[in-house]
Scaffold this motif. Sequence first.
Motif, PDB file in Angstrom:
ATOM      1  N   LEU A 126       0.866  -1.178   0.000  1.00  0.00           N
ATOM      2  CA  LEU A 126       0.000   0.000   0.000  1.00  0.00           C
ATOM      3  C   LEU A 126       0.901   1.226   0.000  1.00  0.00           C
ATOM      4  O   LEU A 126       1.801   1.334   0.824  1.00  0.00           O
ATOM      5  N   ILE A 127       0.671   2.139  -0.934  1.00  0.00           N
ATOM      6  CA  ILE A 127       1.521   3.317  -1.061  1.00  0.00           C
ATOM      7  C   ILE A 127       0.701   4.554  -0.755  1.00  0.00           C
ATOM      8  O   ILE A 127      -0.322   4.804  -1.392  1.00  0.00           O
ATOM      9  N   GLY A 128       1.162   5.309   0.246  1.00  0.00           N
ATOM     10  CA  GLY A 128       0.517   6.571   0.583  1.00  0.00           C
ATOM     11  C   GLY A 128       1.211   7.693  -0.158  1.00  0.00           C
ATOM     12  O   GLY A 128       2.434   7.787  -0.155  1.00  0.00           O
ATOM     13  N   ALA A 129       0.453   8.522  -0.825  1.00  0.00           N
ATOM     14  CA  ALA A 129       1.031   9.638  -1.571  1.00  0.00           C
ATOM     15  C   ALA A 129       0.106  10.838  -1.479  1.00  0.00           C
ATOM     16  O   ALA A 129      -1.095  10.681  -1.242  1.00  0.00           O
ATOM     17  N   GLY A 132      -1.740  12.180  -7.196  1.00  0.00           N
ATOM     18  CA  GLY A 132      -2.198  11.045  -7.984  1.00  0.00           C
ATOM     19  C   GLY A 132      -3.521  10.507  -7.487  1.00  0.00           C
ATOM     20  O   GLY A 132      -4.117  11.022  -6.540  1.00  0.00           O
ATOM     21  N   PRO A 133      -4.019   9.443  -8.124  1.00  0.00           N
ATOM     22  CA  PRO A 133      -5.303   8.876  -7.712  1.00  0.00           C
ATOM     23  C   PRO A 133      -5.199   8.232  -6.332  1.00  0.00           C
ATOM     24  O   PRO A 133      -4.205   7.597  -6.011  1.00  0.00           O
ATOM     25  N   THR A 134      -6.217   8.420  -5.538  1.00  0.00           N
ATOM     26  CA  THR A 134      -6.239   7.838  -4.196  1.00  0.00           C
ATOM     27  C   THR A 134      -7.570   7.139  -3.977  1.00  0.00           C
ATOM     28  O   THR A 134      -8.548   7.398  -4.673  1.00  0.00           O
ATOM     29  N   ARG A 135      -7.581   6.259  -2.989  1.00  0.00           N
ATOM     30  CA  ARG A 135      -8.828   5.625  -2.569  1.00  0.00           C
ATOM     31  C   ARG A 135      -8.695   5.312  -1.087  1.00  0.00           C
ATOM     32  O   ARG A 135      -7.590   5.189  -0.559  1.00  0.00           O
ATOM     33  N   PRO A 136      -9.784   5.169  -0.394  1.00  0.00           N
ATOM     34  CA  PRO A 136      -9.727   4.896   1.046  1.00  0.00           C
ATOM     35  C   PRO A 136      -8.998   3.585   1.344  1.00  0.00           C
ATOM     36  O   PRO A 136      -9.068   2.622   0.569  1.00  0.00           O
ATOM     37  N   LEU A 137      -8.311   3.539   2.473  1.00  0.00           N
ATOM     38  CA  LEU A 137      -7.562   2.353   2.878  1.00  0.00           C
ATOM     39  C   LEU A 137      -8.463   1.133   2.963  1.00  0.00           C
ATOM     40  O   LEU A 137      -8.099   0.043   2.537  1.00  0.00           O
ATOM     41  N   ARG A 138      -9.666   1.309   3.488  1.00  0.00           N
ATOM     42  CA  ARG A 138     -10.605   0.188   3.609  1.00  0.00           C
ATOM     43  C   ARG A 138     -10.884  -0.441   2.249  1.00  0.00           C
ATOM     44  O   ARG A 138     -10.908  -1.657   2.110  1.00  0.00           O
ATOM     45  N   ASP A 139     -11.036   0.379   1.206  1.00  0.00           N
ATOM     46  CA  ASP A 139     -11.287  -0.140  -0.139  1.00  0.00           C
ATOM     47  C   ASP A 139     -10.069  -0.871  -0.692  1.00  0.00           C
ATOM     48  O   ASP A 139     -10.206  -1.894  -1.371  1.00  0.00           O
ATOM     49  N   ALA A 140      -8.869  -0.391  -0.362  1.00  0.00           N
ATOM     50  CA  ALA A 140      -7.642  -1.035  -0.841  1.00  0.00           C
ATOM     51  C   ALA A 140      -7.435  -2.382  -0.160  1.00  0.00           C
ATOM     52  O   ALA A 140      -6.920  -3.316  -0.767  1.00  0.00           O
ATOM     53  N   LEU A 141      -7.832  -2.504   1.102  1.00  0.00           N
ATOM     54  CA  LEU A 141      -7.616  -3.735   1.851  1.00  0.00           C
ATOM     55  C   LEU A 141      -8.686  -4.798   1.600  1.00  0.00           C
ATOM     56  O   LEU A 141      -8.459  -5.977   1.874  1.00  0.00           O
ATOM     57  N   ARG A 142      -9.838  -4.409   1.112  1.00  0.00           N
ATOM     58  CA  ARG A 142     -10.961  -5.344   0.934  1.00  0.00           C
ATOM     59  C   ARG A 142     -10.572  -6.588   0.126  1.00  0.00           C
ATOM     60  O   ARG A 142     -10.841  -7.709   0.565  1.00  0.00           O
ATOM     61  N   PRO A 143      -9.902  -6.473  -1.027  1.00  0.00           N
ATOM     62  CA  PRO A 143      -9.542  -7.683  -1.784  1.00  0.00           C
ATOM     63  C   PRO A 143      -8.523  -8.568  -1.050  1.00  0.00           C
ATOM     64  O   PRO A 143      -8.530  -9.777  -1.229  1.00  0.00           O
ATOM     65  N   ALA A 144      -7.676  -7.975  -0.251  1.00  0.00           N
ATOM     66  CA  ALA A 144      -6.636  -8.751   0.455  1.00  0.00           C
ATOM     67  C   ALA A 144      -7.250  -9.509   1.613  1.00  0.00           C
ATOM     68  O   ALA A 144      -6.730 -10.501   2.064  1.00  0.00           O
TER      69      ALA A 144
END
Length: 144
Positions: A126-129, A132-144
């Motif tokens: 997970l890359i915090g920046a 650029g395009p961003t999305r909530p952490l919860r959405d990024a973790l859902r597939p994992a």
Amino acid sequence: AGRAGTAEFAGPRGNRAVLRARERRERSDLSGPPITLIQALPREQKMDWIIQKATELGVAAIQPILTANCVARIKEDRADSKLERWRKIALNAAKQSGTPVIPAIEPPLTLKAALADAQQRRSLLLIGALTGPTRPLRDALRPA
């Protein structure tokens, strides 16, 4: 090392205190995957603070990286002493916060090398920046 316990004072030895372990236990509240913080080098005092806070939050490892735009540079002849300083900061932060885990602090790598290492270990990355395009952490973790 992730363990905790109680000890009793057994007496002085020179200018040190000797403790005798009474109970040892594994920490059951250390759930979830180990987290590695990959951190671009900021100014020295900020890196010290980042190491303290990351230790208090329970990260397993901290990987400093050198980027094209990073503020700080480490002179090759001071790299070992800088790494030792960071490890002492992590140890003291763990003692103060009561966390039983002292993160491994790795020698600085380039961003490319750090990303290749994460990919080789098949780590969730997970890359915090700030751009650029961003999305909530919860959405990024859902597939994992």
